[in-house]
Design a protein around this motif. Structure first.
Motif, PDB file in Angstrom:
ATOM      1  N   LEU A 194       0.827  -1.198   0.000  1.00  0.00           N
ATOM      2  CA  LEU A 194       0.000   0.000   0.000  1.00  0.00           C
ATOM      3  C   LEU A 194       0.864   1.252   0.000  1.00  0.00           C
ATOM      4  CD1 LEU A 194      -2.623  -1.020   2.741  1.00  0.00           C
ATOM      5  CD2 LEU A 194      -2.935  -1.107   0.254  1.00  0.00           C
ATOM      6  N   LEU A 195       0.406   2.289  -0.723  1.00  0.00           N
ATOM      7  CA  LEU A 195       1.061   3.584  -0.712  1.00  0.00           C
ATOM      8  C   LEU A 195       0.620   4.365   0.521  1.00  0.00           C
ATOM      9  CD1 LEU A 195       0.480   4.498  -4.445  1.00  0.00           C
ATOM     10  CD2 LEU A 195       2.692   3.946  -3.438  1.00  0.00           C
ATOM     11  N   LYS A 196       1.509   5.203   1.026  1.00  0.00           N
ATOM     12  CA  LYS A 196       1.228   5.959   2.244  1.00  0.00           C
ATOM     13  C   LYS A 196       0.998   7.434   1.904  1.00  0.00           C
ATOM     14  CE  LYS A 196       3.378   6.986   6.748  1.00  0.00           C
ATOM     15  NZ  LYS A 196       4.620   6.792   7.547  1.00  0.00           N
ATOM     16  N   VAL A 197      -0.087   8.000   2.424  1.00  0.00           N
ATOM     17  CA  VAL A 197      -0.419   9.404   2.210  1.00  0.00           C
ATOM     18  C   VAL A 197      -0.561  10.084   3.564  1.00  0.00           C
ATOM     19  CG1 VAL A 197      -2.164  11.017   1.349  1.00  0.00           C
ATOM     20  CG2 VAL A 197      -1.554   9.013   0.006  1.00  0.00           C
ATOM     21  N   ILE A 233      -7.306   3.768   7.044  1.00  0.00           N
ATOM     22  CA  ILE A 233      -7.244   5.123   7.607  1.00  0.00           C
ATOM     23  C   ILE A 233      -6.784   5.020   9.055  1.00  0.00           C
ATOM     24  CG2 ILE A 233      -8.548   7.233   8.090  1.00  0.00           C
ATOM     25  CD1 ILE A 233     -10.657   5.921   6.037  1.00  0.00           C
ATOM     26  N   LYS A 234      -5.734   5.771   9.396  1.00  0.00           N
ATOM     27  CA  LYS A 234      -5.214   5.746  10.765  1.00  0.00           C
ATOM     28  C   LYS A 234      -4.951   7.167  11.253  1.00  0.00           C
ATOM     29  CE  LYS A 234      -2.998   1.205  10.534  1.00  0.00           C
ATOM     30  NZ  LYS A 234      -1.725   0.453  10.707  1.00  0.00           N
ATOM     31  N   SER A 235      -5.184   7.404  12.539  1.00  0.00           N
ATOM     32  CA  SER A 235      -4.845   8.703  13.144  1.00  0.00           C
ATOM     33  C   SER A 235      -3.416   8.646  13.653  1.00  0.00           C
ATOM     34  CB  SER A 235      -5.796   9.006  14.300  1.00  0.00           C
ATOM     35  OG  SER A 235      -7.117   9.161  13.823  1.00  0.00           O
ATOM     36  N   ASP A 236      -2.736   9.799  13.633  1.00  0.00           N
ATOM     37  CA  ASP A 236      -1.376   9.804  14.160  1.00  0.00           C
ATOM     38  C   ASP A 236      -1.422   9.692  15.692  1.00  0.00           C
ATOM     39  OD1 ASP A 236      -2.052  12.243  15.201  1.00  0.00           O
ATOM     40  OD2 ASP A 236      -0.743  13.416  13.909  1.00  0.00           O
ATOM     41  N   TYR A 238      -0.763  11.611  18.005  1.00  0.00           N
ATOM     42  CA  TYR A 238      -1.287  12.779  18.734  1.00  0.00           C
ATOM     43  C   TYR A 238      -2.740  13.066  18.353  1.00  0.00           C
ATOM     44  CZ  TYR A 238       3.702  13.451  19.487  1.00  0.00           C
ATOM     45  OH  TYR A 238       5.024  13.265  19.807  1.00  0.00           O
ATOM     46  N   ASP A 239      -3.277  12.271  17.446  1.00  0.00           N
ATOM     47  CA  ASP A 239      -4.658  12.430  16.968  1.00  0.00           C
ATOM     48  C   ASP A 239      -4.897  13.827  16.384  1.00  0.00           C
ATOM     49  OD1 ASP A 239      -7.179  11.460  16.420  1.00  0.00           O
ATOM     50  OD2 ASP A 239      -8.037  12.177  18.308  1.00  0.00           O
ATOM     51  N   LEU A 240      -3.862  14.327  15.683  1.00  0.00           N
ATOM     52  CA  LEU A 240      -3.967  15.654  15.079  1.00  0.00           C
ATOM     53  C   LEU A 240      -4.234  15.578  13.574  1.00  0.00           C
ATOM     54  CD1 LEU A 240      -1.002  17.434  16.900  1.00  0.00           C
ATOM     55  CD2 LEU A 240      -3.459  17.627  17.420  1.00  0.00           C
ATOM     56  N   SER A 241      -3.832  14.482  12.973  1.00  0.00           N
ATOM     57  CA  SER A 241      -4.031  14.313  11.534  1.00  0.00           C
ATOM     58  C   SER A 241      -4.222  12.826  11.220  1.00  0.00           C
ATOM     59  CB  SER A 241      -2.836  14.868  10.751  1.00  0.00           C
ATOM     60  OG  SER A 241      -1.675  14.115  11.052  1.00  0.00           O
ATOM     61  N   LYS A 242      -4.505  12.550   9.970  1.00  0.00           N
ATOM     62  CA  LYS A 242      -4.723  11.167   9.552  1.00  0.00           C
ATOM     63  C   LYS A 242      -3.659  10.729   8.544  1.00  0.00           C
ATOM     64  CE  LYS A 242      -9.754  11.296  10.135  1.00  0.00           C
ATOM     65  NZ  LYS A 242     -11.063  11.229   9.450  1.00  0.00           N
ATOM     66  N   THR A 243      -3.321   9.469   8.632  1.00  0.00           N
ATOM     67  CA  THR A 243      -2.474   8.844   7.621  1.00  0.00           C
ATOM     68  C   THR A 243      -3.338   7.811   6.917  1.00  0.00           C
ATOM     69  OG1 THR A 243      -0.445   9.124   8.900  1.00  0.00           O
ATOM     70  CG2 THR A 243      -0.440   7.429   7.191  1.00  0.00           C
ATOM     71  N   ILE A 244      -3.361   7.874   5.619  1.00  0.00           N
ATOM     72  CA  ILE A 244      -4.177   6.913   4.875  1.00  0.00           C
ATOM     73  C   ILE A 244      -3.285   6.054   3.986  1.00  0.00           C
ATOM     74  CG2 ILE A 244      -6.197   8.416   4.924  1.00  0.00           C
ATOM     75  CD1 ILE A 244      -5.682   9.122   2.043  1.00  0.00           C
ATOM     76  N   TYR A 245      -3.745   4.859   3.728  1.00  0.00           N
ATOM     77  CA  TYR A 245      -3.008   3.912   2.898  1.00  0.00           C
ATOM     78  C   TYR A 245      -3.817   3.628   1.637  1.00  0.00           C
ATOM     79  CZ  TYR A 245       0.112   3.331   6.839  1.00  0.00           C
ATOM     80  OH  TYR A 245       1.023   3.568   7.850  1.00  0.00           O
ATOM     81  N   ILE A 246      -3.128   3.734   0.516  1.00  0.00           N
ATOM     82  CA  ILE A 246      -3.763   3.662  -0.797  1.00  0.00           C
ATOM     83  C   ILE A 246      -3.437   2.338  -1.485  1.00  0.00           C
ATOM     84  CG2 ILE A 246      -4.005   4.804  -3.031  1.00  0.00           C
ATOM     85  CD1 ILE A 246      -4.806   6.501  -0.617  1.00  0.00           C
TER      86      ILE A 246
END
Length: 266
Positions: A194-197, A233-236, A238-246
């Motif tokens: 998966l690609l990471k965004v 979909i994952k939260s960082d 610190y729950d400040l942003s999201k990292t998604i996998y494509i």
């Protein structure tokens, strides 16, 4: 060859012995109505054993040849399967030429890939002589796969979007309710394929299956090239942003032909 010659010599000797035994057996068996003797039975058993001994090496050779034929069939089947895939890729390239009409497209064939950097780069058979320049987008019918990173007279290197280069970033857009939500594609998880965004706002309502396209920002890649679909979909921390996998549609282990997007047609 020497093994077969030795087998032939042994066969000749055993044939001579078998013929002599047969003559003796026939002579003793001229009276068909009489009961066979123990000696004749012994000769018969011996003859059968000799025949089996003669045939065993050739049976093994036949079995080996049969195996080789089966192996050849499997190899040919695999070759045919590969050719079918490549023909399908070539047809897809023709479809790209029909759909990406706003760009001049240069179709190319993969020349080589370094096993140590399999997901980082590949080399194509088109270069400066074909008008290829650095940073041009490289695609297949399955979407974006990379950009031109080095050019030579008759070949070029392509840096794949699966590269582990931390400085290699691609601006992407996630379509949600027909609105663009911008983020950065930067990284690849080989285990998950998966690609990471990263850089996705916490409040962005992203769902599995949302489409990810190139944004066109930074003028590195044209806007609207398909990259993949949201898979995780994952939260960082610190729950400040999201990292998604494509998840892409492209199998990065199997690429034979690509298209380079050159300058826009005027």
């Amino acid at each position: 060859m020497s093994k077969e010659k030795n087998l032939l010599k042994q066969k000749r000797k055993l044939i001579i012995v078998s013929v002599l035994i047969a003559i003796i057996t026939i002579t003793l068996s001229l009276n068909l109505n009489r009961t066979t003797t123990k000696l004749e039975n012994l000769f018969k058993s011996f003859t059968i054993a000799i025949d089996k001994l003669l045939m065993t090496p050739y049976t093994k050779i036949a079995e080996e040849n049969s195996f080789n034929q089966d192996e050849s069939y499997i190899i040919q089947k695999n070759i045919n399967s590969t050719l079918e895939k490549e023909i399908s890729e070539l047809k897809d390239l023709l479809d790209i030429n029909k759909t990406m009409t706003e760009y001049t497209i240069e179709n190319a064939t993969i020349l080589s890939r370094n096993k140590s950097y399999w997901f980082n780069t590949l080399t194509i058979d088109k270069g400066k002589n074909s008008g290829i320049k650095n940073n041009m987008a490289v695609i297949t019918s399955n979407g974006l796969i990379g950009k031109i990173s080095k050019t030579y007279s008759n070949c070029s290197e392509v840096k794949l979007i699966t590269s582990d280069d931390a400085n290699y970033k691609v601006s992407v857009s996630i379509k949600i309710n027909d609105q663009d939500n911008y983020a950065i594609l930067n990284g690849y998880d080989q285990d998950k394929n998966l690609l990471k965004v990263t850089g996705v706002a916490k409040t962005t309502n992203i769902k599995k299956g949302d489409v990810v396209l190139t944004s066109g920002l930074g003028e590195l890649f044209p806007a609207g090239i398909y990259v993949g679909d949201v898979e995780e979909i994952k939260s960082d921390k610190y729950d400040l942003s999201k990292t998604i996998y494509i998840k892409t549609k492209q199998d990065f282990n199997s690429i034979h032909y690509v298209s380079v997007l050159k300058e826009k047609n005027k």
